[in-house]
Design an enzyme around this catalytic site. Structure first.
Site, PDB file in Angstrom:
ATOM      1  N   VAL A 104      17.517 -56.679  69.776  1.00  0.00           N
ATOM      2  CA  VAL A 104      18.593 -56.032  69.021  1.00  0.00           C
ATOM      3  C   VAL A 104      18.542 -56.458  67.549  1.00  0.00           C
ATOM      4  O   VAL A 104      18.662 -55.625  66.646  1.00  0.00           O
ATOM      5  CB  VAL A 104      19.978 -56.346  69.639  1.00  0.00           C
TER       6      VAL A 104
ATOM      7  N   ARG B 264      15.812 -69.516  66.380  1.00  0.00           N
ATOM      8  CA  ARG B 264      15.033 -70.704  66.769  1.00  0.00           C
ATOM      9  C   ARG B 264      13.554 -70.439  66.521  1.00  0.00           C
ATOM     10  O   ARG B 264      13.108 -69.298  66.705  1.00  0.00           O
ATOM     11  CB  ARG B 264      15.224 -70.988  68.268  1.00  0.00           C
TER      12      ARG B 264
ATOM     13  N   LYS C 114      32.314 -56.676  79.906  1.00  0.00           N
ATOM     14  CA  LYS C 114      32.538 -55.428  79.162  1.00  0.00           C
ATOM     15  C   LYS C 114      33.877 -54.812  79.535  1.00  0.00           C
ATOM     16  O   LYS C 114      34.604 -54.293  78.679  1.00  0.00           O
ATOM     17  CB  LYS C 114      31.401 -54.445  79.451  1.00  0.00           C
TER      18      LYS C 114
END
Lengths: 434, 434
Positions: free
Chosen positions: A29, A54, A214
């Site tokens: 994303v 990272r 959600k």
């Protein structure tokens, strides 16, 4: 409101007024967000200034301009002059600390982190308000489908009392494969994993926690309810077998993982579980990894939103839409997309609904009579009994459908049925949605 | 953007900050808006101060509080201290003059008037901006379905290039009745009129102007295109007969009135016309008076919005949602739901698409050969020929489907076919959507 509606002329943000954006998390994303921001750079005033991840060295991409600073140190982001932090690392920690600190250090935050908002939504929204910042999370539910803004803005005039949806594309992919191919759950899961639709550990998807987070965010925005994920009942799709789809078809239905929440007489009901949905329902038409949300309002009736619920690009669209909306409406009078009066509720999973009960038995006389006796004891009315031919007598599947009654009563009856030696498996219970 | 994202704490509008609303037009939608505002009076800061309608005396309703002033004089509204005028009279005049004058006199306007926005959108939005007011029109398209806010806010991050929809409930009702009952167009229209779904003069619905106005508004908000309704091709659904649905079914399709607009290579295409849609498409599942919009974006793919496209309550929800959004986001930095850079386009109806051609002929040898000769002359490839048995030889319907080509080429070929004496009717052409 008084005279304040006579506002001064809206300023048109142009490239001259840049807004600095730091991206935290550069996975599927994150890189899609970067690509989208760069692809449309001449159309918006955002300047991508930082990418934090990272082991950032191995992430560096040659299509990112040299002006972007790569770092693996969140402190560098928090100390920077970025106006907005886009959090895409997911999970509760360290995302929770980072988002808190970003808001505290005077940055607005856009996040796609459903677990974060589901668990800490109220607290973080309060913090955003206290810090005079915005917290936007439109990408948390249904990826690219603009359902949160639809419920909050587009349907603000209604009084919504029900949301139902297919919120987990992995479950929907697996269920449609079982249905289409007659595959077992394990086969369909394996195929979903090979196709990149399911994780190596599929628990979060198939057992419900992903959809539940959600649903909790949907309930906050659509129903004004502040509830915690752990309050919401989750049931796995693991126990479904091909024959359940066959019986569902006989009933004019199919089977989907359904997330639903409903306000009724001041009580809040919610659950995430496999359910029978009528073939004529929009929910039955959702195939593969698509998502769908249906909202029901007192005045406007049913509204349906559907589209690509996951994937880098659709989710990136939701993130960038949040960025743009933040910019359009950023101002002293504007509020973040949270109804100020979201209120806490106890959560009940005790929906009143018709049921599908699937039994697998070692065939012998008197089985229906024994089961019917228990149902009758709890005043549960049988609607119909279905038995498809051609099954092994030692593991014979058949179905009893029940008229609408409280789920808890059916659960009690099922618990009592477990005594019967003729049961080859624990009975499977599913609600039948109308 | 600089430091302006560090905005001051958002103010929470409460009942103390009232915002005065004048309702102009008190028909089905107007009275539903009044009821909704009154039903939710404790939840929002709007105070209904005026209701304006012709012959207002006969409109007075006892459920409206005595504090509301009833008038049939628009000048009284314009001279009042109302902050927002809600225009629900419909049509171009006098609505156009009234909305202009309301904006000029320092009032924001919320309207459900699709023709007004379709014809004068750019001008009125410019005027609103110059007057430092807002003009909101979310109720213009698909009534209660929040598609305009969905495209403008929820999908702002995408680059949309296509919108398709079922925007006229009357046409959809008529077409589904022809399909379900085998009724003729005239019978289905009569039934729709009796059920209150169609006007005594159905021209606006069945010939396309209603859907066309909505498409023009959709194109403005979703595709950033400023076009005029009269630029968009409209074709009636009047010529459809039952056999078209039978052939459509043979092709795995159904027939719907489809409004579509598409940006491709800098060119703008649009049309409102009956079309074949695959049974698997969400568009085929829209029944009765429902509406649906599908948008397609470069990044997020297809998104679907559907629900109640008309009726007092759903439209009132859209109007009140606009009021609330205006209040939430009213502020110096906020913009009305209009992309500032909507740009004018020439409009072409010359889509490249597969086609369905239905002929009705007096049967004789050589018909297919004659028709195929003309198609071949214009380099149009035949996909298939369908002829259902059981029809009268003097008026034999059959269908030729064509591979994708420019619509204009098919039109030219059809014009040339009109010479043939074996044609009992003019051929019917429909695009086949994919």
């Amino acid at each position: 409101m008084g005279t304040s509606v006579r506002s001064v002329q809206p300023s048109r943000p142009g490239p001259a007024q840049t807004c600095k954006v730091a991206l935290v998390g550069f996975g599927t994303v994150g890189s899609a967000v970067a690509r989208l921001l760069l692809a449309r750079a001449h159309e918006h005033p955002f300047q991508l200034t930082h990418i934090c991840n990272r082991n950032v060295q191995r992430k560096k991409a040659d299509w990112v301009p040299g002006t972007v600073r790569w770092t693996d140190d969140i402190d560098e982001i928090l100390a920077s002059d970025a106006n907005i932090v886009v959090e895409l690392v997911g999970g509760l920690q360290p995302a929770y600390d980072w988002v808190r600190r970003a808001l505290e250090s005077g940055k607005s935050v856009v996040t796609a982190n459903k677990q974060l908002i589901a668990h800490h939504g109220s607290e973080l929204l309060d913090l955003a308000r206290a810090s005079q910042q915005h917290l936007a999370f439109g990408a948390c539910v249904a990826g690219g489908v603009p359902v949160l803004s639809g419920l909050y803005d587009g349907l603000a005039g209604d009084r919504l009392f029900k949301v139902r949806g297919i919120l987990n594309g992995t479950c929907n992919y697996i269920l449609t494969r079982i249905e289409q191919l007659g595959a077992s759950f394990d086969e369909a899961l394996k195929e979903a994993q090979q196709a990149g639709f399911a994780e190596a550990d599929p628990t979060d998807d198939v057992d419900g926690p992903d959809a539940r987070a959600k649903l909790v965010v949907l309930a906050r925005v659509g129903l004004n309810a502040d509830v915690k994920p752990q309050q919401v009942l989750c049931r796995s799709i693991r126990d479904l077998v091909t024959v359940d789809f066959e019986y569902a078809h006989d009933l004019g239905c199919t089977v989907r993982q359904i997330s639903r929440a409903e306000l009724r007489d001041g009580q809040f009901f919610a659950a995430v579980e496999p359910a029978l949905v009528p073939q004529g329902s929009p929910l039955a038409s959702v195939s593969g990894g698509q998502n769908m949300v249906m909202s029901t309002g007192e005045f406007g009736g049913e509204t349906v939103f559907s589209g690509h619920g996951a994937g880098g690009n659709p989710t990136a669209v939701a993130v960038v839409s949040d960025l743009l909306q933040l910019l359009r409406y950023r101002s002293p009078g504007a509020q973040a997309p949270d109804r100020p009066d979201a209120r806490p509720y106890e959560v009940s999973g005790d929906f009143e609904t018709p049921h599908y009960l699937r039994f697998v038995v070692k065939d012998s006389p008197g089985i229906i009579s024994s089961l019917a006796g228990i149902l009758s004891k709890y005043q549960i009315n049988i609607d119909a009994v279905f038995q498809r031919p051609g099954h092994d007598k030692a593991a014979l599947p058949f179905v009893i459908t029940l008229e609408a009654c409280k789920t808890s009563r059916v659960e009690t009856a099922i618990a009592e049925m477990r005594q019967f030696a003729f049961l080859a498996q624990a009975p499977l219970r599913m609600p039948i949605l109308r």
